[in-house]
Design a protein around this motif. Sequence first.
Motif, PDB file in Angstrom:
ATOM      1  N   CYS A  14      45.090 -50.915  32.406  1.00 22.20           N
ATOM      2  CA  CYS A  14      44.313 -51.731  31.471  1.00 22.20           C
ATOM      3  C   CYS A  14      43.515 -52.803  32.211  1.00 22.20           C
ATOM      4  O   CYS A  14      44.008 -53.423  33.155  1.00 22.20           O
ATOM      5  N   TYR A  16      42.317 -55.607  30.775  1.00 23.40           N
ATOM      6  CA  TYR A  16      42.306 -56.902  30.087  1.00 23.40           C
ATOM      7  C   TYR A  16      43.245 -57.906  30.743  1.00 23.40           C
ATOM      8  O   TYR A  16      42.807 -58.711  31.531  1.00 23.40           O
ATOM      9  N   CYS A  17      44.545 -57.856  30.468  1.00 30.83           N
ATOM     10  CA  CYS A  17      45.371 -58.965  30.963  1.00 30.83           C
ATOM     11  C   CYS A  17      46.270 -58.547  32.124  1.00 30.83           C
ATOM     12  O   CYS A  17      46.336 -57.384  32.506  1.00 30.83           O
ATOM     13  N   GLY A  20      49.229 -55.422  33.030  1.00 30.04           N
ATOM     14  CA  GLY A  20      49.012 -54.194  33.801  1.00 30.04           C
ATOM     15  C   GLY A  20      49.563 -52.954  33.133  1.00 30.04           C
ATOM     16  O   GLY A  20      50.226 -52.116  33.773  1.00 30.04           O
ATOM     17  N   CYS A  21      49.266 -52.785  31.830  1.00 33.51           N
ATOM     18  CA  CYS A  21      49.750 -51.586  31.137  1.00 33.51           C
ATOM     19  C   CYS A  21      49.046 -50.346  31.679  1.00 33.51           C
ATOM     20  O   CYS A  21      47.838 -50.358  31.914  1.00 33.51           O
ATOM     21  N   CYS A  49      48.827 -53.149  23.585  1.00 32.91           N
ATOM     22  CA  CYS A  49      48.431 -54.038  22.492  1.00 32.91           C
ATOM     23  C   CYS A  49      47.099 -53.547  21.946  1.00 32.91           C
ATOM     24  O   CYS A  49      46.527 -52.569  22.440  1.00 32.91           O
ATOM     25  N   GLY A  52      44.187 -53.253  24.709  1.00 29.68           N
ATOM     26  CA  GLY A  52      44.244 -52.101  25.616  1.00 29.68           C
ATOM     27  C   GLY A  52      44.002 -50.788  24.901  1.00 29.68           C
ATOM     28  O   GLY A  52      43.358 -49.885  25.422  1.00 29.68           O
ATOM     29  N   PRO A 182      50.420 -59.570  25.264  1.00 32.57           N
ATOM     30  CA  PRO A 182      51.188 -59.066  24.116  1.00 32.57           C
ATOM     31  C   PRO A 182      52.309 -58.081  24.452  1.00 32.57           C
ATOM     32  O   PRO A 182      53.371 -58.134  23.815  1.00 32.57           O
ATOM     33  N   VAL A 183      52.113 -57.207  25.410  1.00 31.75           N
ATOM     34  CA  VAL A 183      53.180 -56.235  25.690  1.00 31.75           C
ATOM     35  C   VAL A 183      54.368 -56.935  26.359  1.00 31.75           C
ATOM     36  O   VAL A 183      55.534 -56.646  26.036  1.00 31.75           O
TER      37      VAL A 183
HETATM   38 FE1  SF4 Z   1      46.112 -54.505  28.261  1.00 24.99          FE
HETATM   39 FE2  SF4 Z   1      47.378 -55.499  26.141  1.00 24.99          FE
HETATM   40 FE3  SF4 Z   1      48.755 -54.419  28.152  1.00 24.99          FE
HETATM   41 FE4  SF4 Z   1      47.515 -56.760  28.485  1.00 24.99          FE
HETATM   42  S1  SF4 Z   1      49.222 -56.334  27.108  1.00 24.99           S
HETATM   43  S2  SF4 Z   1      47.523 -55.054  29.929  1.00 24.99           S
HETATM   44  S3  SF4 Z   1      45.691 -56.465  27.243  1.00 24.99           S
HETATM   45  S4  SF4 Z   1      47.350 -53.341  26.785  1.00 24.99           S
END
Ligand code: SF4
Length: 694
Positions: A14, A16-17, A20-21, A49, A52, A182-183
Motif C-alpha cells: 500500500c 498510503y500509510c 505497509g499492508c 482499510c 488501501g 487503521p489496520v
Molecule cells: Fe494502506 Fe490502510 Fe494499510 Fe495504511 S492501514 S497501509 S492506508 S491499507
Amino acid sequence: MSDARFDSSVTTTCGYCGVGCRLEAHARSGRVVSITPAADGPANHGHTCLKGRFAHQFSRSRERLTTPLIREDGVLRAASWEEALERIAAELGRIRSAHGPDAIAGLASSRATNEDCWAMQRMMRAAIGTNNIDNCSRVCHSPTSFALRKALGYSGATGSFSDIEAAGAAIIIGANPTEGHPVAGARIKQAALRGLRLVTIDPRRIELSDHAEVHLAPRPGTNAAVVLGLAHVAWRDGLADRAFIDARTEGFGAFEELLGLYDPHAVQDITGVPAGDLERAAHVYGEATEASILWGLGVTEHKYGSEVVQLICGLALMTGKVGRPGSALLPLRGQNNVQGSSDMGALPDTYSGYRRVDDEDVARAFEAAWGTTLSRRPGMKIPEMFDAAIAGDLKAMYIFGEDVAQTDPNTSHVIHALDSLEFLVCQDIFETETTRYADVVLPASSFLEKTGTFTNAERRIQLVGAAIEPPGQARTDFDILRAVSGALGHDMALAGPEEAMAEIASLTPEFAGVTYPRLGRRGLQWPVEADGTDAPILYADAFHRDGGRAHIAALPYKEPGDAADEEFPLVLVTGRRLEHYNAGTMTRRTGNLELMDRDWLEIHPDDAARLWITDGDTVSVRSRVGRIEIGARVTERIEPGHVFTAFHFPEVRTNLLIGSSADVNTSCPEYKVVAVDVRPVTEEPAQTPALAAS
Ligand code: SF4
C-alpha cells in the motif's frame, strides 16, 4: 490461479500509510479495477482499510499529469521530455556555475520507493554536488529518528506490529491509530478485546480510548511531564527493573534525580491529568511482564518532541521493556515510506544507514562507487531551505512528490520562499499548490505504476509491483531521476530499481543481504545480514551504541513554544481522519470524497456555548500568523480549551495557522500547539446557542 475478470494481478504494498499492508492489485484494460488484501501480508493479515482497498481511482483521474510542462510567459505549457530535460540541465547548470552547488536544494518523496529516494539523493549529491537534500520526515518523525539513535542506536522501531498481540499492556501516546493507521488500529482494538490493557494519552479522546483502562488528556505540549510522571510512579512503586538498568543502560543516576520533581501532584499541576489516573496508568504499564509503547505525531510535532521520545525510551529502559516479544517501542510512521526515505540518506547530514556526510571513510566509499567527488558539508534542512530562498542564497529547488505549499507550516512563508526562487522543478502526479510556482513540472508515477520497495513502520522492506503503466507520457520516478541526473552529467549506470537495490546493499551495512528474491512476499526487517537473516526484534542482547548500552536521558519538562493567552485563548491541535490521507492529493480524487468532502473544526460544547458557536457554523480561526474559515462541529471528543482539525483540503489551508516554532533538535514544526482565537464568521450571536454533540 488467474481470474478471468482481470487482465493481470500483482502483489504490491500500500502507498498510503506506514503500516505497509500487502495488497493484490487487479487491472483490466490498463486500469486498476480492484484491490484486495494479500492474505499473507505480515502487517495486515488479510485486512486493509478503506484507503488501501478503495482509494485507487486517482491513478486514472483526468487530472493526472501526462506530459511535461514548461513555464513560458508566465503560464505552464505542454513540452516534450527532451525540452524539459534540456531546460532543467541548462538552468541548474547556470545556477551551479554562478552560485555554487549549495544554491540548489532538493526534496525527496516519502511516498516514493526506496530506489526512487536513492536516485534522488544520488542526483543531488553526485550530479549537482550538494548535500541540500531532505524529505518530509523533517516535518513528522525526524524527532523520533533523532531520539531513537541517541537512546538506542538505530533509527527504527525496536520490534514489530506482532508485539501488540504479544504484549500484556500498551501505551498509545499522541497517536490515533484507528484513523491514521487503521489496520494497526484494528489490531490494537482486537488485542484490547482479548485482554490487552491499554493506556491512551492524547488531548483528544480517540476511539481506542473507549477500549482503554485509563485515558489521560494532558494539556497540549505537556507530554514530557506525563512521561516523567509515569517514570516517577514506576520508580517509586518498585515497577522498575534494576538489573536491566545496571546491566544494559547508562545515565539512570541523573534521570532518577530528575524524577523526584515529577510526583503525580506536580504533574497534575503541569498537565491537568489527575494524579490518580497517572498512577493507574503507570501501574498498567509497569505491572505487565511485556508492554509496548506506540506514538505518533502528537509526540513529535512539538518544540521538545525529540526530548519526549527520549523520555519514552527512558521509561521503557528503566522498566526493562525493550528487546523481547511484546516489549517494543513502535513509532507509528506517517507516510508509506517515511522510514525508507530517511534510511536511503535523503537527509542533509547523512548517507544511507544514517552515516554522516562528513565521515571521511563513508564519503570515500560513496566517491569510489559513484566516480565523483562529494561534499563533506552538511546541507540545509527544509525550513533552512525556505529561509535561504527568501534571503536570496538558495536559487533553485527540485521538489519531488511533496506539496509543501499545502503541507508545510507557515504557508505564507513557504509561498514567499517558492516565489523567491529563480528556478523550481516539481516532479509529481498532479498539479498541486506547489506546482503553481514551478518553472518545469515533470509527470511522474503513482505506486500502482512502478516497481521498487517501501519500508514500513516496523523496518520491513517490502516489494512494490507495477499493476499498470504510467498514463500518457508520464514516466516512473526512477526513470525521471536517472534521466535528469544524466542530463546534468552524472550517468547513474543503473538499469532499474533492482540494480539500484544491489547498489544500496553494497553501500549500506543494514541492507547488506537485501535482494528482491529474498524479499519475496513477506519482506525483510533491517538490519539484514549478508546471508539474508533479518531482525524482527532489535537489542535482544546489546544496543547499537558504543559499549552496547542504551542511554537514559535526564530531560526536564519545558514549556511549549506557544500557549493560550487572552488574545488567543484556545489551543489548536491538528491530525488526520480515516477517509483521507495527508494533503488529500490522492484520496480527494477517489470515492472517499463522498464519505468526507470537507474538513471541520472540533470544539467542546462548553467552549462552543461560551463563543456562541452552534454545530455547523462557519467559524474564523485566527493564530498569531494566519487566519482560516472552517465549519464547526461541537463534540465532547475534544477537551475544553482545545480545538482540533485535519489538513486534507487545500481550500481550508490549515497550515496558514502554524507558526515557525519547531523541535529544538530537528526543526520539526510544532504543529500540535497553536494558540488560536475562534469566533463565528458573522459576529452576530445566535439567539440561543443550541448545542449538539457529534
Ligand atoms: Fe494502506 Fe490502510 Fe494499510 Fe495504511 S492501514 S497501509 S492506508 S491499507
